[in-house]
Design a protein around this motif. Structure first.
Motif: not given
Length: 154
Positions: A29-37, A75-84
């Motif tokens: 979550v932390l890494v994907y958040w940073m990459v998305s941002s 970033p939150a939406l993009m991490v949610l996308f990966l989660n789903y």
């Protein structure tokens, strides 16, 4: 008033993000958040400074709203996308999920333009669709790469 609207949108998405069951490791979550941002920040910076296709009004409420969107919302939406994306079993469902999130992310970009937070100059809608598609596909690729190392088991 604009900042308050975006504060509510950002806090709602953040609350949803916190409450939903995660299929990702906390480190992911932390890494994907940073990459998305990073992806959205660079897109915003390139279009604003280099290409001059974005204008951010020099009013504090608009600047703060844009800042919140860059740091939290997208970033939150993009991490949610990966989660789903992880829990989808078929390619058809994954494709529908990608289309759904492109519409959400593009819609929020359009909302930013409509409210004056991030004004597009000589912009084509296909550029936004292309950017979000490339960003989501890049995140999927990065997720596969990162998960290979995270769950290697050595």
């Amino acid at each position: 008033m604009i900042f308050l609207i975006y504060l509510v949108i950002n806090m709602s998405v953040l609350f949803l993000f916190i409450k939903l069951k995660k299929h990702l490791h906390i480190l992911e979550v932390l890494v994907y958040w940073m990459v998305s941002s990073y992806l959205f920040q660079n897109f915003s910076a390139l279009c604003y400074m280099n290409f001059k296709t974005l204008v951010i009004p020099e009013q504090l409420s608009y600047e703060f709203a844009h800042f919140l969107n860059r740091i939290l919302l997208f970033p939150a939406l993009m991490v949610l996308f990966l989660n789903y994306f992880l829990i989808q079993k078929t390619y058809k469902r994954k494709l529908l999920l990608i289309i759904f999130f492109i519409l959400i992310l593009g819609g929020l970009e359009w909302l930013g333009h409509t409210t004056g937070v991030l004004i597009h100059v000589h912009w084509k809608i296909r550029w936004s669709i292309t950017f979000w598609l490339v960003s989501l596909l890049a995140l999927i690729g990065f997720m596969k790469f990162f998960r290979k190392f995270l769950y290697r088991g050595d």
